[in-house]
Design an enzyme around this catalytic site. Structure first.
Site, short mmCIF file in Angstrom:
data_model
loop_
_atom_site.label_atom_id
_atom_site.label_comp_id
_atom_site.label_asym_id
_atom_site.label_seq_id
_atom_site.Cartn_x
_atom_site.Cartn_y
_atom_site.Cartn_z
N HIS A 72 0.04 2.37 -14.19
CA HIS A 72 -1.26 2.94 -13.83
C HIS A 72 -1.07 4.39 -13.39
O HIS A 72 -0.26 4.69 -12.50
CB HIS A 72 -1.90 2.15 -12.70
CG HIS A 72 -2.55 0.88 -13.15
ND1 HIS A 72 -3.42 0.15 -12.36
CD2 HIS A 72 -2.48 0.22 -14.34
CE1 HIS A 72 -3.83 -0.91 -13.04
NE2 HIS A 72 -3.28 -0.89 -14.24
N TYR A 201 -10.91 0.17 -5.22
CA TYR A 201 -11.04 -0.10 -3.79
C TYR A 201 -12.48 0.23 -3.41
O TYR A 201 -12.89 1.39 -3.52
CB TYR A 201 -10.08 0.78 -2.99
CG TYR A 201 -8.62 0.41 -3.15
CD1 TYR A 201 -7.95 -0.26 -2.14
CD2 TYR A 201 -7.90 0.74 -4.31
CE1 TYR A 201 -6.60 -0.59 -2.26
CE2 TYR A 201 -6.56 0.41 -4.45
CZ TYR A 201 -5.92 -0.26 -3.43
OH TYR A 201 -4.59 -0.59 -3.55
N PRO A 293 -2.50 -5.05 3.64
CA PRO A 293 -2.25 -4.86 2.20
C PRO A 293 -3.06 -3.73 1.56
O PRO A 293 -2.85 -3.43 0.39
CB PRO A 293 -2.65 -6.21 1.59
CG PRO A 293 -3.64 -6.78 2.56
CD PRO A 293 -3.20 -6.32 3.92
N LYS A 297 1.73 -1.57 0.36
CA LYS A 297 3.01 -1.09 0.86
C LYS A 297 4.00 -2.18 1.26
O LYS A 297 5.19 -1.89 1.48
CB LYS A 297 2.79 -0.17 2.07
CG LYS A 297 2.11 1.14 1.71
CD LYS A 297 3.03 2.04 0.93
CE LYS A 297 2.29 3.20 0.28
NZ LYS A 297 2.24 3.14 -1.15
N TYR A 385 0.20 6.88 -1.94
CA TYR A 385 0.01 5.68 -2.73
C TYR A 385 1.17 5.42 -3.69
O TYR A 385 1.62 4.29 -3.83
CB TYR A 385 -1.31 5.78 -3.51
CG TYR A 385 -1.79 4.45 -4.05
CD1 TYR A 385 -2.53 3.58 -3.25
CD2 TYR A 385 -1.51 4.05 -5.36
CE1 TYR A 385 -2.97 2.36 -3.74
CE2 TYR A 385 -1.94 2.83 -5.85
CZ TYR A 385 -2.67 1.99 -5.03
OH TYR A 385 -3.09 0.77 -5.51
#
Length: 394
Positions: A72, A201, A293, A297, A385
């Site tokens: 991704h 998200y 979550p 990580k 990220y």
């Protein structure tokens, strides 16, 4: 029995450490309290940082990940009825993340372990640690009905938050930091195509939602729920309807629903234990730290611990650099606290808090709006990220 490094826990962190040590010629034995089938049944994270992908390559267990993993270049944040894409690749100079389930990582590592001929003892529920401050620490346990003593040089505690490793450190020799969040994640796994090619998200007044995936045909979705919710009260139909409410209308319209094949509720917490070592015992992964979550990580932090301990052990056995052993905790914690901060921030900015007043809600909305409309803000999100660099060992 004797070995150089005894590893407690045959989850992905213990198996990865064992594989790397084996390739470096360092003997190790893994002890696991559960059965192999139980270990493989755990449904966990599926987003791998660039650093963990590189580490799996180094360990020689990346072949299936390369074939089946989904790279991704970005992800989306949805709020106020709109979607903003975080272009990870562009913002970080080419770094990406790979969607590949933790179960599959564990399966690959188990197969590599079996092929290596290294010893793994499963279904060992009564491990006890001894002489951790001495030069020859020991583990005692029962295996196949027989009492066993395992002598070693060092012990790696890769046995999770509830494992025996951290509990074996005297209370006055360790300090813990914790934040428990007033909500959990209700997650389902379903054999349906993802609603989007990348993760979404979503921040919504009804609560947070996450659209994730394990493959082009298997999806993982989450909803923020209160801590008093029960899984049995959530039918598949109720879950899908609530998910649609929390997504932008155009996304909800494309959602393909279906029967769930797994459903569970996980509470959210932040936790760090310091130091991460006691004598010749070294804590790795969830044994030393937990992150909510939201920032993806947990598994990735365990991988960076593994990398640090593995490289220190190579220095010890190949160069006699025992001075580095005392720096393990210091090196790991630098990266851990930065990941804790990012996970806390993602959780704070995207979830609905039950005790939040109007002022706090406006601040939360303004901060999210600022970050996604600032090049510096977008870069900060992206570089965290994909994963901050591993700390050097020198």
């Amino acid at each position: 029995m004797k070995t150089q490094v005894a590893i407690i826990g045959a989850g992905p962190s213990g198996l990865l450490l064992g594989q790397l040590l084996h390739k470096a010629g360092i003997d190790n034995i893994i002890i696991e309290r559960q059965s192999p089938d139980y270990v493989l049944s755990r449904i966990r994270a599926g987003v791998l940082e660039q650093g963990m992908v590189d580490l799996l390559h180094e360990a020689g267990v990346s072949e299936r990940m390369e074939q089946e993993g989904i790279v991704h270049d970005g992800f989306e944040m949805a709020f106020a009825g709109r979607r903003v894409r975080i272009d990870l690749k562009q913002l970080t100079g080419g770094k990406t993340v790979t969607v590949y389930g933790q179960t599959e990582v564990t399966r690959d590592l188990m197969q590599a372990r079996e092929a290596s001929g290294q010893i793994t003892l499963y279904t060992v529920p009564d491990v006890a640690l001894h002489d951790l401050k001495g030069e020859n620490p020991k583990l005692t346990f029962t295996h196949n009905g027989e009492q066993v003593q395992l002598e070693c040089d060092y012990i790696a505690g890769c046995d999770g938050f509830h494992g025996v490793a951290r509990q074996s450190i005297p209370e006055d020799s360790i300090k813990t930091f914790e934040r428990v969040y007033p909500f959990g994640w209700l997650g389902i796994l379903a054999d349906t195509p993802p609603v989007s090619e990348e993760l979404i998200y979503a921040s919504h007044e009804r609560g947070f939602a996450l659209c994730s995936m394990r493959s082009p045909t298997r999806t993982r979705y989450y909803l923020q729920v209160s801590l008093d919710e029960k899984v049995e009260d959530w039918s598949d139909e109720r879950f899908w309807e609530e998910l649609k409410r929390r997504l932008p209308a155009d996304t909800a319209a494309k959602l393909v629903t279906g029967p769930s094949i797994e459903k569970s509720i996980a509470p959210l917490r932040s936790f760090v234990a310091e130091p991460m070592q006691y004598g010749r015992l070294f804590l790795v992964g969830d044994a030393a730290h937990i992150v909510p979550p939201t920032g993806a990580k947990g598994l990735n932090l365990a991988a960076s611990d593994v990398s640090t301990l593995y490289r220190i052990m190579c220095k010890v056995y190949q160069e006699g650099r025992t001075d580095l052993l005392e720096r393990y905790s210091e090196i790991c914690l630098k990266r851990i606290w930065k990941a804790e901060r990012f996970s806390w921030w993602m959780t704070s900015i995207l979830h609905t808090f039950p005790d939040s007043d109007d002022f706090s809600q406006r601040i939360q909305s303004s901060e999210l709006d600022y970050y996604v409309h600032s090049d510096a803000g977008l870069t900060t999100i992206a570089e965290n990220y994909v994963g901050l660099p591993y700390e050097p060992i020198d």
